[in-house]
Structure formats: structure tokens, C-alpha cells
Scaffold this active site. Structure first.
Site, PDB file in Angstrom:
ATOM      1  N   ASP A   1     -20.192  31.586  19.414  1.00  0.00           N
ATOM      2  CA  ASP A   1     -19.885  30.166  19.181  1.00  0.00           C
ATOM      3  C   ASP A   1     -18.463  30.047  18.617  1.00  0.00           C
ATOM      4  O   ASP A   1     -17.505  30.450  19.277  1.00  0.00           O
ATOM      5  CB  ASP A   1     -20.972  29.562  18.272  1.00  0.00           C
ATOM      6  CG  ASP A   1     -21.003  28.050  18.340  1.00  0.00           C
ATOM      7  OD1 ASP A   1     -19.945  27.439  18.548  1.00  0.00           O
ATOM      8  OD2 ASP A   1     -22.081  27.450  18.179  1.00  0.00           O
TER       9      ASP A   1
ATOM     10  N   ARG B   1     -19.074  15.773  26.099  1.00  0.00           N
ATOM     11  CA  ARG B   1     -18.303  15.360  24.922  1.00  0.00           C
ATOM     12  C   ARG B   1     -17.381  16.495  24.518  1.00  0.00           C
ATOM     13  O   ARG B   1     -17.603  17.660  24.883  1.00  0.00           O
ATOM     14  CB  ARG B   1     -19.222  15.015  23.752  1.00  0.00           C
ATOM     15  CG  ARG B   1     -20.028  16.201  23.231  1.00  0.00           C
ATOM     16  CD  ARG B   1     -20.547  15.930  21.830  1.00  0.00           C
ATOM     17  NE  ARG B   1     -21.443  16.969  21.346  1.00  0.00           N
ATOM     18  CZ  ARG B   1     -21.051  18.121  20.804  1.00  0.00           C
ATOM     19  NH1 ARG B   1     -19.770  18.425  20.699  1.00  0.00           N
ATOM     20  NH2 ARG B   1     -21.939  19.003  20.389  1.00  0.00           N
TER      21      ARG B   1
ATOM     22  N   ASN C   1     -16.321  26.653  23.369  1.00  0.00           N
ATOM     23  CA  ASN C   1     -16.421  26.914  21.933  1.00  0.00           C
ATOM     24  C   ASN C   1     -15.178  27.611  21.408  1.00  0.00           C
ATOM     25  O   ASN C   1     -14.083  27.110  21.581  1.00  0.00           O
ATOM     26  CB  ASN C   1     -17.728  27.644  21.610  1.00  0.00           C
ATOM     27  CG  ASN C   1     -18.780  26.650  21.117  1.00  0.00           C
ATOM     28  OD1 ASN C   1     -18.502  25.868  20.218  1.00  0.00           O
ATOM     29  ND2 ASN C   1     -19.945  26.668  21.703  1.00  0.00           N
TER      30      ASN C   1
ATOM     31  N   ASN D   1     -15.946  19.306  22.236  1.00  0.00           N
ATOM     32  CA  ASN D   1     -16.570  20.228  21.292  1.00  0.00           C
ATOM     33  C   ASN D   1     -15.458  20.903  20.496  1.00  0.00           C
ATOM     34  O   ASN D   1     -14.498  20.243  20.120  1.00  0.00           O
ATOM     35  CB  ASN D   1     -17.475  21.204  22.073  1.00  0.00           C
ATOM     36  CG  ASN D   1     -18.472  21.906  21.181  1.00  0.00           C
ATOM     37  OD1 ASN D   1     -19.049  21.277  20.296  1.00  0.00           O
ATOM     38  ND2 ASN D   1     -18.686  23.184  21.402  1.00  0.00           N
TER      39      ASN D   1
ATOM     40  N   GLU E   1     -20.096  21.900  12.077  1.00  0.00           N
ATOM     41  CA  GLU E   1     -19.226  22.647  13.005  1.00  0.00           C
ATOM     42  C   GLU E   1     -17.774  22.525  12.557  1.00  0.00           C
ATOM     43  O   GLU E   1     -17.450  21.764  11.654  1.00  0.00           O
ATOM     44  CB  GLU E   1     -19.355  22.054  14.421  1.00  0.00           C
ATOM     45  CG  GLU E   1     -20.186  22.885  15.381  1.00  0.00           C
ATOM     46  CD  GLU E   1     -19.450  24.105  15.927  1.00  0.00           C
ATOM     47  OE1 GLU E   1     -18.342  24.429  15.433  1.00  0.00           O
ATOM     48  OE2 GLU E   1     -19.983  24.740  16.847  1.00  0.00           O
TER      49      GLU E   1
END
Ligand SMILES: *[C@@H]1O[C@H](CO)[C@@H](O)[C@H](O)[C@H]1NC(C)=O
Ligand SMILES: *[C@@H]1O[C@H](CO)[C@@H](O)[C@H](O)[C@H]1NC(C)=O
Length: 331
Positions: free
Chosen positions: A234, A130, A182, A132, A38
Site C-alpha cells: 500500500d 477517485r 498507491n 488515492n 491514509e
């Protein structure tokens, strides 16, 4: 030190631009596969690509001239995002679990035990989230949002938030509640903020006040369900012309280019993997689109069909380029 074989498997794909075929688009695997790659970030001053493997708690550095890949490992939790700190060599900020941390690491070397300082914590009082994806705004402030750990569907939903961090690391809640924070990007005019809460299945836009860092006047730019787009939006970046490039995850198997003026999909580039997590322009001319992907949610039979799932790819030949990705001004 673990060594990574860099393979040069090349896919020639057809990308459809307003109905016309373009056959000069070339997709190369450059790194991985990882578990959940990511957060690609191109360091235009050092010509390096950083990205994370979230559950492995690692930050990676890819050197395009040599293909060498190095990493560092953080003990504090899953690493959702990393960006360099401006004007400070070998200094990064990262989202590690629910902490914003500063990491001291020479990215040209592998170091499993870097010096890490906690700057702040978010989502205190919310279980199992958490940090991101995150990005730096035009004034050098870092923004990052949260998500429920280990849940694609976020049950219960709406446990997460988007935060803006002041230069000293203090978080301010910007959007709450959300489910899976995201992609985030600012327009070149610095007047608009584009944002993705993946489980809302859309890309939205807010007015952005560059001086204060405030956002207002939310509108929907592209609704995935209404437009019959498979998967979820995303990670996201912006090209020089101001169009958005969006990774389509959870079976999306593609990267799309979206015109933020009209909300229309201009192009769709098919990827050789279904779980496409994020995108960033890089290379000396910023004309390579780097794409991360994941394998953590795939079954054994899906992994047999897409052995490259979890790899980082480079797309050449799109004919567009990006702007420099900003480093954080956090101190
Ligand atoms: C927007 O912000 C960037 C980064 O700080 C700056 O380089 C650029 O000049 C700004 N653009 C406008 C139109 O103010
Ligand atoms: C989406 O699919 C439905 C059902 O097939 C169709 O009626 C609708 O027109 C489609 N919408 C778009 C924007 O393509």
C-alpha cells in the site's frame, strides 16, 4: 468540537532484521481510530503530521508536542491525499473525489468549512474512481493516482491511472491502466521512481528523468506473491539510506523495509492491526515512523479482535530516519 482521547497504549514488538531480534521497537497509538486513515505527511518546517480519513472527507493535523488533533472537512468527496504547498502558509492541495483542490486551512484549528478551489479533474469519462495516494517529486510536481471507489478487488480492474500534475494543476497521464494506485517514492539520486499498483501485488521501479518528469524502463522490484508475502503493498516511504518502507494492507498486518538494490525484505515490523495503509517518517529527527490503518473492511468479529484498527501509530526505536517530505510547488 469533538475531542479525541489520546491513549498511550504501547506495544513492544519484535522486528526481525535479517533474522535477528530487535526488542527496542515500540509502537504507540497516537490518534483514532478512524474509518480509513491514509496519506501521512510530516511537515518538517512546522513539526506537524497531516493525514486523511478518506470516507469521512477529513484532513487531520496531529501536534506531537501536545497530542492535540484538529481537522478540516471537504465537501467535494472522499479525500484521498493531502500535502502542504511550499512557501505558502496554511495552504494545501488535496485529492477530493476526482478533483485536485487547493485548501486554505490553519491546521492548528478545526474548521469544517474551509475555502476550497478546484485546480483540475482527472479520470473524466471513467465511472466511480477517485484520487488515492499522492506525493511530491524532487522538482515539486505533485503526482497522484486513482482507484475504483469502494472496491478492494477493483471489478472490473484496470480502470485507474497515475497522473503527474504541472505547477498549474494540469494533469498528465503517466501510467494507465492500473487498478489501485498507491505508494510512490523517488530515490535520493532522483534517478528512480518506485511505485505500487496494489492489485498488481508488487513494487516496481522506473527510471526517472528529474528535468522532464518522465518515467521509463519499468522493472519489478519485489513480487509479493512470488515471495509468499500475505496482503498487498500500500503506502510507501524511503529512509535516509535509500531503503523503502512499505505498509502491507488487506491482512498484511505489518510494515516491511525493502532494499531497492536487491528487492530483498530487510525487516518486518508486526502491527497490532491487519489493515496497514501507509507510512511516513516524522518527528524532529525524522526517526519516528508514523503508520496509518483502516477499519472499513473489517467484520464485527475482526473489530473485536483488533479494536485499534483505524488508528494512527508511531513506531519508535527502529534506528533509522527519513528525509524531509517535499511540499508541492503547485500555484
Ligand atoms: C534530488 O532532489 C532533491 C529535492 O529537490 C534535492 O534536494 C537533491 O539535491 C537532489 N539530489 C541530487 C543527487 O540531485
Ligand atoms: C513460497 O511458498 C511455496 C509453497 O510453500 C514454496 O515452494 C516457495 O519456495 C516459497 N517461496 C519463497 C520465495 O519463499
Amino acid at each position: 468540537m469533538k475531542t479525541f482521547g489520546v491513549s498511550f497504549i504501547v506495544f513492544f514488538v519484535t522486528s526481525f532484521a535479517l533474522g535477528q531480534c530487535q526488542n527496542n521497537v515500540k509502537i504507540t497509538r497516537i490518534a483514532g481510530p478512524y474509518v480509513l486513515a491514509e496519506g501521512p505527511h510530516w511537515d518538517y518546517e512546522r513539526n506537524l503530521l497531516y493525514f486523511v480519513d478518506i470516507p469521512e472527507q477529513r484532513i487531520y493535523c496531529y501536534q506531537p508536542t501536545t497530542g492535540i488533533i484538529t481537522y478540516t472537512h471537504l465537501e467535494c468527496g472522499p479525500v484521498g491525499v493531502v500535502v502542504p504547498v511550499a512557501e505558502r502558509r496554511n495552504t494545501f492541495i488535496a485529492g477530493c473525489g476526482r478533483e485536485l483542490v487547493q485548501v486554505y486551512w490553519d491546521p492548528l484549528t478545526t474548521n469544517r468549512n474551509p475555502r476550497v478551489e478546484v485546480l483540475s479533474r482527472v479520470d473524466t469519462g471513467v465511472p466511480d474512481t477517485r484520487l488515492n495516494d499522492g506525493k511530491v517529486d524532487p522538482r515539486g510536481r505533485f503526482w497522484a493516482g486513482t482507484m475504483l471507489i469502494g472496491s478492494r478487488q477493483a471489478h472490473p480492474p484496470d480502470q485507474a491511472s497515475l497522473y503527474r500534475f504541472a505547477y498549474n494543476g494540469t494533469p498528465t497521464t503517466m501510467i494507465t491502466p492500473i487498478s489501485l494506485s498507491n505508494g510512490l517514492v523517488w530515490s535520493h539520486s532522483n534517478n528512480s521512481f518506485y511505485y505500487i499498483d496494489s492489485l498488481a501485488y508488487n513494487i516496481v521501479v522506473y527510471d526517472f528523468n528529474d528535468a522532464t518528469g518522465d518515467i521509463s524502463n519499468k522493472r519489478t522490484l519485489l513480487d509479493f506473491k512470488k515471495n509468499n508475502i500475505t496482503g498487498i503493498p500500500d503506502g510507501m516511504t524511503i529512509d535516509k539510506a535509500g531503503n523503502l518502507w512499505v505498509a502491507v494492507n488487506f491482512g498484511g498486518a505489518r510494515v516491511i523495509q525493502v532494499d531497492p538494490k536487491t528487492g530483498r525484505v530487510l525487516r518486518s515490523v508486526e502491527m497490532p492491526v491487519t489493515e496497514v495503509s501507509s507510512v511516513a517518517f516524522g518527528g524532529r529527527n525524522k526517526d519516528i515512523l508514523y503508520v496509518t490503518s483502516a477499519r472499513d473492511q473489517l467484520s464485527e468479529s475482526q473489530l473485536r479482535e483488533q479494536p485499534l484498527a483505524g488508528s494512527v501509530f508511531a513506531i519508535h526505536g527502529l534506528g533509522v530516519s527519513g528525509s524531509p517530505m517535499l511540499a508541492s510547488r503547485i500555484i
